[in-house]
Design an enzyme around this catalytic site. Structure first.
Site, short mmCIF file in Angstrom:
data_model
loop_
_atom_site.label_atom_id
_atom_site.label_comp_id
_atom_site.label_asym_id
_atom_site.label_seq_id
_atom_site.Cartn_x
_atom_site.Cartn_y
_atom_site.Cartn_z
N ASP A 384 29.74 41.31 32.87
CA ASP A 384 29.77 40.04 33.63
C ASP A 384 29.97 40.27 35.13
O ASP A 384 29.38 39.56 35.94
CB ASP A 384 30.93 39.15 33.13
CG ASP A 384 30.68 38.64 31.73
OD1 ASP A 384 29.52 38.68 31.28
OD2 ASP A 384 31.65 38.20 31.08
N VAL A 385 30.79 41.25 35.48
CA VAL A 385 31.15 41.40 36.90
C VAL A 385 30.03 42.01 37.75
O VAL A 385 30.17 42.15 38.95
CB VAL A 385 32.45 42.24 37.06
CG1 VAL A 385 33.61 41.57 36.36
CG2 VAL A 385 32.26 43.66 36.59
#
Ligand code: NAP
Length: 457
Positions: A384-385
């Site tokens: 996600d990051v």
């Protein structure tokens, strides 16, 4: 106040000072372990002192409760995986809120003639503690996958607002001594418990970290209020410190995800959970040998660790790999996203444990401009990051969250086991880019393969 009470209150103040010193030491990975010990000694002192407080009865019951709590907490704390820490924090946090609410209930039921200020604070603390109790349990259930999805419907926030107003109006009636019996008090607590559930179920999994931090702050506040009710300095100071620290942490985490607390607590509409086939292109695999060569002959390599590195316990091997690269003259840096992993500072703790020097570790805002001049971005267990969809798709659950700009690197190598999505459940467009290669396998095994491939050069 008798001299015994003065001694006990003094011990509470010393305990509170130990909590604060402990908290301060927890702000750095090098002193964090001793910080826990300092705070633990404070808690032990306060607990023992309480046994000597005049008027304390039922010693056997208290001792049994403490023994049971110690056994359960000791066992679960030893057994819990690092990766399950947020669930555990949510659960323990909920227990703290519940305990504060229980104190409020006992005091309110015990004596109908408490001063107005005490009744008011007992009720406020009781309401906050109850919300935190059930809210944290739902957060725990969501993180464990026991509570799935977001339950959103029209008028939901208005209903929650009505529930909140209901508890406040009933509380005013209790303070005014409206009927003098326990029914109103029970209603206040029941509605507050329902409100905790109702507030938390519409919130998406991706925002759970912020929510847990908020409930942590609320539990602290509730404990502080109940400390006033019991005239217990340790509870007042510790509760206020936890409340203040938790509020700051909540703000920082919301900021890291570029969200406001209001948008987290009052989500509107459905979010998309884009599936793999929604993304065009294909994922292109690479072997460890080729990836090793790519990194060994690079000038600059930025390593982005994520939750998967924690699952794989790959931090030692990743540091070994970095040292080999550094020995070859490669400029190696680590990029840490504020919400990488499953708890604040998760990656920092793991890298510190592996012995990575702090000067090689950079926050997202410090490192992001360097990706453009970076030859290889090694994404290990992060998802996600580093998802560029956060920049482009307003319907995405993570839209607006600042990400690490790995996609701007000349080459991206992504280490993960397969096609699994990240915490938010969203497909990652980074994996389909022309400059990205997928290096499949368990993080630790792959890092070991990379180490071997570089050693063989
Ligand atoms: P992530 O988005 O959860 O992705 C982790 C990736 O690691 C997965 O795609 C998974 O793919 C891979 N993986 C899992 N086990 C692995 C293993 N043994 N070896 C190699 N790869 C493995 O992780 P992230 O990028 O760190 O992002 C964190 C997410 O958690 C954010 O959405 C954040 O909001 C959320 N969150 C953060 C906190 C916090 O305080 N930091 C708290 C709660 C939630 P495969 O299954 O294919 O291997």
């Amino acid at each position: 106040m008798s001299s015994l009470e003065i001694i006990i209150q003094s011990i509470y103040v010393i305990a509170a000072v130990l909590f604060i010193v402990g908290l301060k030491r927890m702000s750095s990975p090098t002193t964090a372990r001793t910080g826990i010990v300092w705070a633990g000694i404070g808690m032990l002192m306060a607990t023992i002192a309480t046994f000597f407080y005049p008027g304390v009865e039922n010693f056997a019951l208290i001792a049994i409760a403490i023994l049971l709590g110690t056994i359960i907490a000791g066992y679960t704390a030893k057994k819990v995986e690092m990766t399950e820490m947020p669930e555990m924090i949510a659960l323990y946090n909920g227990m703290g809120g519940g305990a504060a609410a229980a104190i409020a209930a006992v005091e309110l039921f015990k004596d109908h003639h408490l001063p107005v200020s005490v009744t008011t604070l007992a009720l406020i603390g009781g309401i906050i503690g109850s919300i935190s109790f059930t809210g944290s349990l739902i957060a725990f259930g969501k993180l464990q996958g026991m509570v799935k999805g977001t339950f959103r419907f029209k008028g939901q926030h208005q209903i929650n607002l009505l529930l909140l107003l209901g508890t406040l109006v009933l509380s005013v009636l209790v303070v005014a001594g409206f009927d003098g019996n326990a029914t109103l008090v029970i209603m206040v607590f029941v509605i507050a418990l329902i409100l905790g559930i109702a507030m938390t179920i519409p919130i998406g999994g991706g925002d759970m970290a912020v929510v847990i931090s908020l409930y942590n702050a609320l539990t602290g506040l509730a404990v502080g209020f109940e400390g006033y009710v019991l005239q217990n300095y340790a509870m007042i100071i510790a509760g206020t410190v936890v409340g203040a620290a938790g509020t700051l942490l909540t703000q920082l985490m919301a900021k890291a995800m570029n969200k406001t607390l209001i948008s987290v607590l009052f989500p509107f509409g459905e979010t998309t959970q884009a599936s793999g086939d929604a993304v065009e292109g294909e994922m292109k695999p690479i072997e460890a040998g080729d990836a090793g060569i790519m990194m060994a002959f690079a000038q600059k390599v930025i390593i982005i660790p994520g939750y998967g590195m924690a699952v794989a316990q790959a931090q030692q091997k990743v540091w070994e790999l970095s040292q080999l690269l550094i020995d070859r003259g490669v400029d190696v840096k680590f990029a840490i996203h504020p919400v990488a992993g499953r708890m604040p500072g998760h990656m920092n703790v793991l890298l510190a444990e592996a012995g990575v020097p702090y000067e090689l570790i950079f926050d997202e805002d410090e490192i992001n401009q360097e990706f453009k001049s970076c030859d290889v971005a090694l994404v290990i267990g992060a998802n996600d990051v580093v998802n560029p969809i956060a920049r482009t798709d307003p319907s995405s659950e993570i839209y607006g969250m600042p990400i690490l700009d790995a996609d701007y690197a000349s080459n991206v190598i992504v280490v993960k086991r397969g096609q699994g999505t990240g915490f938010s459940g969203i497909e990652n467009v980074l994996f389909f880019l022309d400059n990205t290669r997928m290096l499949y396998g368990d993080g630790q095994a792959v890092a070991a393969d990379l180490v071997n491939s570089i050693k063989e050069l």
